[in-house]
Design a protein around this motif. Structure first.
Motif, PDB file in Angstrom:
ATOM      1  N   THR A 150       0.837  -1.193   0.000  1.00 18.39           N
ATOM      2  CA  THR A 150       0.000   0.000   0.000  1.00 18.39           C
ATOM      3  C   THR A 150       0.872   1.243   0.000  1.00 18.39           C
ATOM      4  O   THR A 150       1.768   1.386   0.829  1.00 18.39           O
ATOM      5  CB  THR A 150      -0.905   0.031   1.250  1.00 18.39           C
ATOM      6  OG1 THR A 150      -1.755  -1.126   1.244  1.00 18.39           O
ATOM      7  CG2 THR A 150      -1.773   1.282   1.273  1.00 18.39           C
ATOM      8  N   LYS A 177      -1.812  -1.325  -4.198  1.00 14.76           N
ATOM      9  CA  LYS A 177      -2.775  -0.226  -4.277  1.00 14.76           C
ATOM     10  C   LYS A 177      -2.070   1.090  -3.978  1.00 14.76           C
ATOM     11  O   LYS A 177      -1.256   1.184  -3.062  1.00 14.76           O
ATOM     12  CB  LYS A 177      -3.902  -0.436  -3.269  1.00 14.76           C
ATOM     13  CG  LYS A 177      -4.727  -1.687  -3.530  1.00 14.76           C
ATOM     14  CD  LYS A 177      -5.723  -1.949  -2.409  1.00 14.76           C
ATOM     15  CE  LYS A 177      -6.481  -3.249  -2.646  1.00 14.76           C
ATOM     16  NZ  LYS A 177      -7.419  -3.554  -1.528  1.00 14.76           N
ATOM     17  N   ASP A 199     -12.910   1.416  -1.655  1.00 17.09           N
ATOM     18  CA  ASP A 199     -14.097   0.891  -0.988  1.00 17.09           C
ATOM     19  C   ASP A 199     -13.999   1.133   0.523  1.00 17.09           C
ATOM     20  O   ASP A 199     -13.044   1.740   1.024  1.00 17.09           O
ATOM     21  CB  ASP A 199     -14.298  -0.597  -1.309  1.00 17.09           C
ATOM     22  CG  ASP A 199     -13.133  -1.466  -0.846  1.00 17.09           C
ATOM     23  OD1 ASP A 199     -12.462  -1.125   0.146  1.00 17.09           O
ATOM     24  OD2 ASP A 199     -12.889  -2.522  -1.472  1.00 17.09           O
ATOM     25  N   LYS A 200     -14.999   0.657   1.271  1.00 15.33           N
ATOM     26  CA  LYS A 200     -15.054   0.937   2.711  1.00 15.33           C
ATOM     27  C   LYS A 200     -13.869   0.362   3.467  1.00 15.33           C
ATOM     28  O   LYS A 200     -13.310   1.011   4.353  1.00 15.33           O
ATOM     29  CB  LYS A 200     -16.362   0.390   3.290  1.00 15.33           C
ATOM     30  CG  LYS A 200     -17.601   1.169   2.874  1.00 15.33           C
ATOM     31  CD  LYS A 200     -18.852   0.617   3.549  1.00 15.33           C
ATOM     32  CE  LYS A 200     -20.081   1.428   3.162  1.00 15.33           C
ATOM     33  NZ  LYS A 200     -21.320   0.919   3.817  1.00 15.33           N
ATOM     34  N   GLU A 201     -13.476  -0.862   3.137  1.00 15.79           N
ATOM     35  CA  GLU A 201     -12.333  -1.473   3.812  1.00 15.79           C
ATOM     36  C   GLU A 201     -11.047  -0.721   3.506  1.00 15.79           C
ATOM     37  O   GLU A 201     -10.185  -0.545   4.376  1.00 15.79           O
ATOM     38  CB  GLU A 201     -12.200  -2.943   3.399  1.00 15.79           C
ATOM     39  CG  GLU A 201     -13.245  -3.863   4.011  1.00 15.79           C
ATOM     40  CD  GLU A 201     -13.216  -3.824   5.530  1.00 15.79           C
ATOM     41  OE1 GLU A 201     -12.120  -3.940   6.113  1.00 15.79           O
ATOM     42  OE2 GLU A 201     -14.290  -3.662   6.141  1.00 15.79           O
ATOM     43  N   GLU A 202     -10.926  -0.279   2.277  1.00 14.05           N
ATOM     44  CA  GLU A 202      -9.738   0.487   1.903  1.00 14.05           C
ATOM     45  C   GLU A 202      -9.716   1.846   2.590  1.00 14.05           C
ATOM     46  O   GLU A 202      -8.649   2.330   3.000  1.00 14.05           O
ATOM     47  CB  GLU A 202      -9.688   0.634   0.386  1.00 14.05           C
ATOM     48  CG  GLU A 202      -9.400  -0.684  -0.311  1.00 14.05           C
ATOM     49  CD  GLU A 202      -9.690  -0.646  -1.796  1.00 14.05           C
ATOM     50  OE1 GLU A 202      -9.132  -1.502  -2.517  1.00 14.05           O
ATOM     51  OE2 GLU A 202     -10.475   0.209  -2.243  1.00 14.05           O
ATOM     52  N   LYS A 204     -10.870   2.420   5.540  1.00 11.90           N
ATOM     53  CA  LYS A 204     -10.438   2.137   6.914  1.00 11.90           C
ATOM     54  C   LYS A 204      -8.925   2.027   6.997  1.00 11.90           C
ATOM     55  O   LYS A 204      -8.299   2.505   7.941  1.00 11.90           O
ATOM     56  CB  LYS A 204     -11.090   0.836   7.417  1.00 11.90           C
ATOM     57  CG  LYS A 204     -12.563   0.948   7.731  1.00 11.90           C
ATOM     58  CD  LYS A 204     -13.112  -0.380   8.240  1.00 11.90           C
ATOM     59  CE  LYS A 204     -14.597  -0.297   8.523  1.00 11.90           C
ATOM     60  NZ  LYS A 204     -15.146  -1.609   8.980  1.00 11.90           N
ATOM     61  N   LYS A 205      -8.334   1.374   5.996  1.00 10.24           N
ATOM     62  CA  LYS A 205      -6.873   1.254   5.933  1.00 10.24           C
ATOM     63  C   LYS A 205      -6.231   2.635   5.806  1.00 10.24           C
ATOM     64  O   LYS A 205      -5.241   2.943   6.497  1.00 10.24           O
ATOM     65  CB  LYS A 205      -6.488   0.367   4.749  1.00 10.24           C
ATOM     66  CG  LYS A 205      -5.002   0.321   4.409  1.00 10.24           C
ATOM     67  CD  LYS A 205      -4.189  -0.404   5.444  1.00 10.24           C
ATOM     68  CE  LYS A 205      -2.762  -0.596   4.958  1.00 10.24           C
ATOM     69  NZ  LYS A 205      -1.889  -1.210   5.996  1.00 10.24           N
ATOM     70  N   GLU A 207      -7.497   5.528   6.728  1.00  8.64           N
ATOM     71  CA  GLU A 207      -7.691   6.253   7.988  1.00  8.64           C
ATOM     72  C   GLU A 207      -6.692   5.804   9.050  1.00  8.64           C
ATOM     73  O   GLU A 207      -6.113   6.622   9.766  1.00  8.64           O
ATOM     74  CB  GLU A 207      -9.124   6.043   8.486  1.00  8.64           C
ATOM     75  CG  GLU A 207     -10.172   6.744   7.629  1.00  8.64           C
ATOM     76  CD  GLU A 207     -11.593   6.302   7.964  1.00  8.64           C
ATOM     77  OE1 GLU A 207     -11.749   5.430   8.852  1.00  8.64           O
ATOM     78  OE2 GLU A 207     -12.533   6.820   7.334  1.00  8.64           O
ATOM     79  N   GLU A 208      -6.488   4.501   9.143  1.00 10.57           N
ATOM     80  CA  GLU A 208      -5.565   3.945  10.128  1.00 10.57           C
ATOM     81  C   GLU A 208      -4.142   4.432   9.900  1.00 10.57           C
ATOM     82  O   GLU A 208      -3.457   4.877  10.834  1.00 10.57           O
ATOM     83  CB  GLU A 208      -5.626   2.415  10.056  1.00 10.57           C
ATOM     84  CG  GLU A 208      -4.615   1.698  10.913  1.00 10.57           C
ATOM     85  CD  GLU A 208      -4.609   0.204  10.644  1.00 10.57           C
ATOM     86  OE1 GLU A 208      -3.523  -0.404  10.687  1.00 10.57           O
ATOM     87  OE2 GLU A 208      -5.701  -0.358  10.376  1.00 10.57           O
ATOM     88  N   LYS A 231      -8.063   5.973  -5.778  1.00 13.72           N
ATOM     89  CA  LYS A 231      -7.234   4.766  -5.822  1.00 13.72           C
ATOM     90  C   LYS A 231      -6.718   4.556  -7.237  1.00 13.72           C
ATOM     91  O   LYS A 231      -7.464   4.671  -8.208  1.00 13.72           O
ATOM     92  CB  LYS A 231      -8.049   3.548  -5.366  1.00 13.72           C
ATOM     93  CG  LYS A 231      -7.274   2.239  -5.422  1.00 13.72           C
ATOM     94  CD  LYS A 231      -8.054   1.084  -4.786  1.00 13.72           C
ATOM     95  CE  LYS A 231      -9.262   0.686  -5.586  1.00 13.72           C
ATOM     96  NZ  LYS A 231      -9.863  -0.590  -5.110  1.00 13.72           N
TER      97      LYS A 231
END
Length: 248
Positions: A150, A177, A199-202, A204-205, A207-208, A231
């Motif tokens: 990432t 990505k 997407d939503k999971e991405e 979250k990544k 944001e983290e 992306k």
């Protein structure tokens, strides 16, 4: 804390002094007056080791590293995290070319800009999945031949005269990505890559990792996240497949 004055110390001698300190069970090592010495932290394995660098380290900082943390209180030269397998590198400044070349694991956080070919051939390997967060802008060929991991580019230093990346973004990319904060001019993009929405999971990544970045560099997280991310991904996992002649 174990301190070493690196002024006028040849790079091989400096690296031997670092390894000698580690053999003597020193785990918090501070280097002063660093000026261009190569290979600091190269190949070190112990996750409990922390090396703080005051000055500008030379090429291949943390190359082949497998666990330690390196903090640089200045700029760095080329090849930060070259083929790095694990650990963390934090740069309170700018970095040179080929950041994270062939990186396979761990994290790199860079406060400001990087040079050309950032994250060239970065890849994931088994359970290792590297992450690079760049606070500023990047030069041409960012994400070239990227195969995994990432890359997050925040562009906090961009301006009308300074685009967020140079030309040939994601050239030859076939995995991984790239997330970029804000708009990306499509003319900068390689023709075999595409810009889509995470997407939503991405998200979250993103944001983290951005939260960790902002905590490290004392930057307003909410202000950074106030702009949308896009992306960049490859259209194909074999972007040059059509160039090969099939066998008999």
């Amino acid at each position: 804390m174990y301190e070493i004055d690196a002024k006028d110390v040849y790079y091989r001698d400096l690296n031997e002094r670092i390894r000698e300190a580690i053999r003597e069970h020193q785990r918090d090592i501070v280097l002063h007056n660093v000026c261009g010495q190569y290979y600091i932290g190269c190949g070190l394995n112990d996750k409990d080791i922390k090396i703080t660098i005051n000055g500008v380290p030379g090429n291949d900082l943390g190359a082949f590293m497998n666990g330690p943390t390196i903090i640089v209180n200045d700029d760095t030269q080329d090849g930060v995290g070259n083929t790095m397998n694990g650990g963390k590198i934090v740069v309170y400044g700018h970095a040179g070319d080929v950041v994270a070349y062939s990186m396979r694991g761990g994290k790199i956080f860079i406060e400001k800009d990087v040079g050309y070919r950032a994250c060239i051939h970065m890849k994931a390997y088994k359970e290792m999945n590297p992450t690079v967060v760049i606070g500023g802008c990047a030069g041409a060929f960012m994400g070239e031949y990227m195969a995994g991991g990432t890359l997050i580019l925040l562009g906090l230093t961009r301006s009308e005269e300074k685009p967020i990346t140079g030309m040939y973004l994601a050239t030859g990319m076939h995995g991984g990505k790239i997330f970029i904060r804000g708009r990306v001019d499509e003319h900068l993009l390689w023709k075999e890559a595409v810009i889509v929405s995470p997407d939503k999971e991405e998200l979250k990544k993103i944001e983290e990792e951005v939260k960790e970045f902002c905590n490290l560099f004392k930057i307003d997280y909410n202000k950074v996240m106030d702009e949308e991310f896009v992306k960049v991904v490859p259209k194909s996992t074999r972007p040059y497949g059509h160039l090969y002649i099939p066998g008999p």
